[in-house]
Scaffold this motif. Structure first.
Motif, PDB file in Angstrom:
ATOM      1  N   ASN A 109       1.211   4.995   1.467  1.00 44.37           N
ATOM      2  CA  ASN A 109       0.677   5.902   2.484  1.00 44.37           C
ATOM      3  C   ASN A 109      -0.671   5.433   3.028  1.00 44.37           C
ATOM      4  O   ASN A 109      -1.598   6.212   3.196  1.00 44.37           O
ATOM      5  CB  ASN A 109       0.550   7.308   1.923  1.00 44.37           C
ATOM      6  CG  ASN A 109       1.911   7.990   1.833  1.00 44.37           C
ATOM      7  OD1 ASN A 109       2.747   7.852   2.734  1.00 44.37           O
ATOM      8  ND2 ASN A 109       2.161   8.693   0.750  1.00 44.37           N
ATOM      9  N   GLY A 110      -0.730   4.136   3.265  1.00 44.63           N
ATOM     10  CA  GLY A 110      -1.914   3.576   3.897  1.00 44.63           C
ATOM     11  C   GLY A 110      -3.056   3.257   2.962  1.00 44.63           C
ATOM     12  O   GLY A 110      -4.069   2.710   3.390  1.00 44.63           O
ATOM     13  N   GLU A 111      -2.915   3.583   1.686  1.00 40.26           N
ATOM     14  CA  GLU A 111      -4.011   3.310   0.771  1.00 40.26           C
ATOM     15  C   GLU A 111      -3.591   2.295  -0.277  1.00 40.26           C
ATOM     16  O   GLU A 111      -2.424   2.217  -0.634  1.00 40.26           O
ATOM     17  CB  GLU A 111      -4.423   4.596   0.040  1.00 40.26           C
ATOM     18  CG  GLU A 111      -4.950   5.639   0.974  1.00 40.26           C
ATOM     19  CD  GLU A 111      -5.813   6.643   0.230  1.00 40.26           C
ATOM     20  OE1 GLU A 111      -6.852   6.224  -0.303  1.00 40.26           O
ATOM     21  OE2 GLU A 111      -5.422   7.811   0.166  1.00 40.26           O
ATOM     22  N   GLN A 112      -4.575   1.573  -0.758  1.00 39.64           N
ATOM     23  CA  GLN A 112      -4.301   0.636  -1.829  1.00 39.64           C
ATOM     24  C   GLN A 112      -3.682   1.388  -2.992  1.00 39.64           C
ATOM     25  O   GLN A 112      -4.106   2.482  -3.318  1.00 39.64           O
ATOM     26  CB  GLN A 112      -5.601   0.013  -2.296  1.00 39.64           C
ATOM     27  CG  GLN A 112      -5.879  -1.325  -1.675  1.00 39.64           C
ATOM     28  CD  GLN A 112      -7.023  -2.025  -2.374  1.00 39.64           C
ATOM     29  OE1 GLN A 112      -7.547  -1.551  -3.372  1.00 39.64           O
ATOM     30  NE2 GLN A 112      -7.426  -3.144  -1.815  1.00 39.64           N
ATOM     31  N   GLY A 143       5.250   4.262   3.332  1.00 40.79           N
ATOM     32  CA  GLY A 143       4.896   5.600   3.785  1.00 40.79           C
ATOM     33  C   GLY A 143       5.980   6.577   3.380  1.00 40.79           C
ATOM     34  O   GLY A 143       7.160   6.305   3.589  1.00 40.79           O
ATOM     35  N   ARG A 148      11.021  -3.783   6.170  1.00 34.57           N
ATOM     36  CA  ARG A 148       9.638  -4.010   6.584  1.00 34.57           C
ATOM     37  C   ARG A 148       9.169  -5.446   6.386  1.00 34.57           C
ATOM     38  O   ARG A 148       8.123  -5.834   6.892  1.00 34.57           O
ATOM     39  CB  ARG A 148       8.717  -3.078   5.777  1.00 34.57           C
ATOM     40  CG  ARG A 148       9.065  -1.592   5.864  1.00 34.57           C
ATOM     41  CD  ARG A 148       8.700  -1.000   7.200  1.00 34.57           C
ATOM     42  NE  ARG A 148       7.351  -1.313   7.585  1.00 34.57           N
ATOM     43  CZ  ARG A 148       6.294  -0.564   7.288  1.00 34.57           C
ATOM     44  NH1 ARG A 148       6.442   0.556   6.655  1.00 34.57           N
ATOM     45  NH2 ARG A 148       5.096  -0.935   7.672  1.00 34.57           N
ATOM     46  N   ASP A 187       3.088  -1.296   4.081  1.00 36.72           N
ATOM     47  CA  ASP A 187       2.821   0.074   3.653  1.00 36.72           C
ATOM     48  C   ASP A 187       4.100   0.822   3.337  1.00 36.72           C
ATOM     49  O   ASP A 187       5.062   0.771   4.091  1.00 36.72           O
ATOM     50  CB  ASP A 187       2.042   0.820   4.746  1.00 36.72           C
ATOM     51  CG  ASP A 187       1.610   2.190   4.258  1.00 36.72           C
ATOM     52  OD1 ASP A 187       0.976   2.260   3.187  1.00 36.72           O
ATOM     53  OD2 ASP A 187       1.918   3.189   4.927  1.00 36.72           O
ATOM     54  N   ASP A 227       0.022  -7.094   4.888  1.00 35.15           N
ATOM     55  CA  ASP A 227       0.241  -6.033   3.925  1.00 35.15           C
ATOM     56  C   ASP A 227       1.367  -5.132   4.405  1.00 35.15           C
ATOM     57  O   ASP A 227       1.628  -5.020   5.599  1.00 35.15           O
ATOM     58  CB  ASP A 227      -1.034  -5.209   3.733  1.00 35.15           C
ATOM     59  CG  ASP A 227      -2.070  -5.983   2.941  1.00 35.15           C
ATOM     60  OD1 ASP A 227      -1.719  -7.052   2.416  1.00 35.15           O
ATOM     61  OD2 ASP A 227      -3.217  -5.523   2.862  1.00 35.15           O
ATOM     62  N   THR A 272       0.861  -1.190   0.000  1.00 38.93           N
ATOM     63  CA  THR A 272       0.000   0.000   0.000  1.00 38.93           C
ATOM     64  C   THR A 272       0.893   1.234   0.000  1.00 38.93           C
ATOM     65  O   THR A 272       2.060   1.171   0.380  1.00 38.93           O
ATOM     66  CB  THR A 272      -0.921   0.027   1.228  1.00 38.93           C
ATOM     67  OG1 THR A 272      -0.121  -0.031   2.417  1.00 38.93           O
ATOM     68  CG2 THR A 272      -1.875  -1.146   1.220  1.00 38.93           C
ATOM     69  N   THR A 320      -2.091   6.942  -6.342  1.00 41.17           N
ATOM     70  CA  THR A 320      -1.036   6.371  -5.514  1.00 41.17           C
ATOM     71  C   THR A 320      -0.347   5.241  -6.265  1.00 41.17           C
ATOM     72  O   THR A 320       0.127   4.293  -5.681  1.00 41.17           O
ATOM     73  CB  THR A 320      -1.597   5.808  -4.199  1.00 41.17           C
ATOM     74  OG1 THR A 320      -2.688   4.940  -4.509  1.00 41.17           O
ATOM     75  CG2 THR A 320      -2.073   6.920  -3.309  1.00 41.17           C
TER      76      THR A 320
END
Length: 574
Positions: free
Chosen positions: A324-327, A368, A357, A366, A364, A322, A334
């Motif tokens: 920044n936290g979004e799909q 960021g 990470r 992320d 999942d 993902t 994104t």
RNA sequence: GGCUACGUAGCUCAGCUGGUUAGAGCAUAGCAUUCAUAAUGCUAGGGUCGUUGGUUCAAGUCCAACCGUAGCUACCA
């Protein structure tokens, strides 16, 4: 020496390589480089997944033949991956003679053993295009809540799942024609017959615990026959002895692993059967995303086992990436292509961040922006590279770039050496998150050591110059062992470091031997800091690059697949 | 709906089979330092470990329920 074959899922030939693909291929590549660094034979193969309706339609849309399309994408994909340092031994294609050979072989073996049956299936048919419509290629009103323009398998509005035939006012997403019902014989692999085999197989250590869990769930729910045929027109391999039937793309996609490897074996004079016969002692490791677990952990091992091939040693399953936290999605802006990333950053940054990470699980992950920038700057530049940078100056200025003849601090050195085993074990498990954390702890320790010794003070005292050389030589040696530990993760940084260190390629073995009375090469900048605004610029560029495509599909009013859907499924596996 | 995973400092996470005052890095503040790519070192603030109840001499760590988040519910190229 272990003999290991490794694969990443096969990217589908209908779009460009993006960061989601890279998560997987980087994860795989790190593992592969680690194995090779340890001295094992490790063959890494991949390929483009080329068959199916999507390529067929895309080729048509572009006004080219399928083969021209997949050739073009193959070249693009390979170029992108190579620029990220992905070290395949072979990057092939499922549209190959080898793949057809193995597809036929496996199919006929299964058929001859009674694992294939045919069944009449009723499906929506596009009378204009004269082709059957997969669920995804039909839109219509949801039979439960009535929402309009819903996909053929589930409703985005109320979440209902259904059969495309239940849709009200169905429309072909390809031609806008109204589909009709039509029957056809389909070929099925009799998956339920493999139930007992699967129950045992999934607990033989080949699966991550949470994956085994999910598989048990599916098995307990009762397995169903697997439809492996598609009617013409279809871009794929014809099924032997069948009339106008083709192998469903997911049938020959995993077989692409065999094909790619076979192709490599032929060129390199390696015995394919050594790796793939049922009782092989070699290892086979697949790296995949959690979206394609069913194909790799139910179908694939079943098919292999019942056609006299060995089953995979281990399936490494990762989660989705993902941003920044979004799909990752084009409409949310994104979405970042591999080539876009490369316009802004060095591949090692992404490799390092992902490694920092990644753990052996399918959670999942992320990406960021602030986290990315901070980890790269603080860890790689501020801590790690800083060690070399702050030690090197004294050696260059006062000691002709030459390291001391003995270690000033043998205990400290030994402490770093002693981590070797644990770090190797973490790599082996795929726990690079721990590797990175531990290496950075050691880097902290090294910086503390240098701060305590303060060579910049000692150098002022003519009588203590030897101490300075000792301290800075420690710094360089500690840097060297740390960069060796990270070598599979950051290959280009390592390469620049190796040049500076002037002692050949770092291996797992020679890394634990210190350099003494050794002359270094001239120091060059190893790594630059990065800025948040560059990252933001990259995201913006990504959004712009992809906005065009969004428009074109919505204008045509007949997107064969929702674009976001595309993305989520763009990394299939073969 | 069913199932699975997760929910620990602002952020990313450690906390193994339950046992001293819950840890690290980043971020923040102060100090030190200036060799190093405004890098580094020391110190400090900051968490009722999602909620409630239970088991236990003892729970972030086990059990239950609940809340929240994410995902899966396989044939889609």
């Amino acid at each position: 020496m272990r003999r290991i074959l490794v694969t990443s899922a096969l990217p589908y030939a209908n779009g460009s390589v993006h960061l989601g693909h890279l998560l997987e291929h980087i994860q795989t590549d790190i593992w592969v480089r680690f194995q090779r660094m340890r001295g094992h034979e490790c063959i890494y193969v991949c390929a483009d997944d080329t068959h199916g309706t999507a390529t067929m339609l895309l080729a048509e849309q572009e006004g080219v033949g399928e083969e021209a399309l997949i050739d073009r994408l193959h070249a693009e994909h390979l170029a992108d991956f190579e620029r990220f340092g992905i070290s395949y031994n072979n990057y092939y294609s499922t549209h190959s003679d080898e793949n057809q050979y193995f597809s036929n072989l496996i199919y006929t073996r299964l058929r001859d053993r009674g694992f294939v049956y045919t069944k009449d299936v009723e499906q929506l048919y596009d009378p204009e295009r004269k082709m059957f419509l997969a669920d995804r290629n039909v839109r219509g009103d949801c039979p439960r809540c009535g929402a309009s323009n819903q996909p053929g398998d589930n409703c985005d509005s109320c979440g209902a799942t259904y059969d495309a035939r239940e849709l009200k006012n169905p429309v072909s997403a390809i031609s806008n024609a109204t589909p009709i019902l039509r029957n056809s014989d389909h070929y099925f692999v009799d998956l339920p017959k493999f139930t007992d085999f699967l129950r045992e197989y999934i607990h033989n250590g080949s699966q991550q615990p949470e994956v085994a869990n999910k598989l048990t769930e599916w098995i307990d729910g009762g397995l169903r026959g697997w439809d492996i045929s598609r009617d013409a027109p279809y871009f794929g391999f014809p099924i032997p002895d069948a009339d106008d039937k083709y192998f469903y793309v997911w049938m020959d996609a995993p077989i692409g692993y065999l094909a790619s490897f076979k192709n490599w074996c032929t060129k390199n004079d390696v015995d394919f059967d050594e790796f793939w016969r049922a009782d092989s002692t070699c290892e086979v490791h697949h790296f995949i995303g959690k979206d394609i677990i069913n194909f790799h952990c139910l179908f694939w091992p079943s098919v292999l086992h019942h056609s006299d091939f060995r089953t995979p040693t281990k399936v490494h399953v990762h989660g989705m990436l993902t941003m920044n936290g979004e799909q990752m999605s084009k409409s949310r802006g994104t979405f970042v292509l591999a080539s876009t990333y490369l316009d802004y950053f060095d591949p090692d940054y992404l490799r390092y961040y992902l490694a920092a990470r990644l753990a052996p699980n399918s959670a999942d992950l992320d990406l960021g922006s602030e986290d990315f920038v901070s980890r790269v700057n603080s860890d790689l530049v501020g801590k790690l590279v800083n060690i070399a940078s702050r030690s090197e100056g004294f050696l260059a200025k006062h000691f002709d770039n030459t390291l001391a003849s003995e270690l000033a601090e043998p205990e400290l050195w030994q402490e770093f050496v002693d981590e070797e085993e644990r770090i190797a074990a973490w790599y082996e498990e795929g726990d690079t998150r721990r590797v990175v954390r531990r290496v950075m702890e050691l880097a902290d320790k090294c910086n503390q050591y240098l701060a305590n010794k303060a060579p910049w003070q000692l150098i002022k005292d003519e009588n203590r110059r030897d101490e300075v050389q000792g301290i800075c030589s420690m710094g360089i040696n500690l840097y060297r062992i740390l960069i060796a530990y990270l070598k599979p993760i950051v290959p280009s940084l390592t390469q620049r470091s190796e040049e500076f260190l002037n002692a050949g390629d770092l291996t797992w073995e020679n890394a634990t031997q210190p350099l003494l009375s050794h002359r270094l090469n001239k120091f060059g900048r190893l790594l630059n800091r990065i800025e948040l605004k560059t990252f933001n610029a990259m995201i913006e560029a990504g959004a712009q690059n992809t906005a065009v495509e969004d428009d074109s599909t919505s204008e045509s009013e007949s997107p064969h697949i929702e674009i976001d859907d595309f993305l989520n499924r763009a990394s299939r596996g073969g």
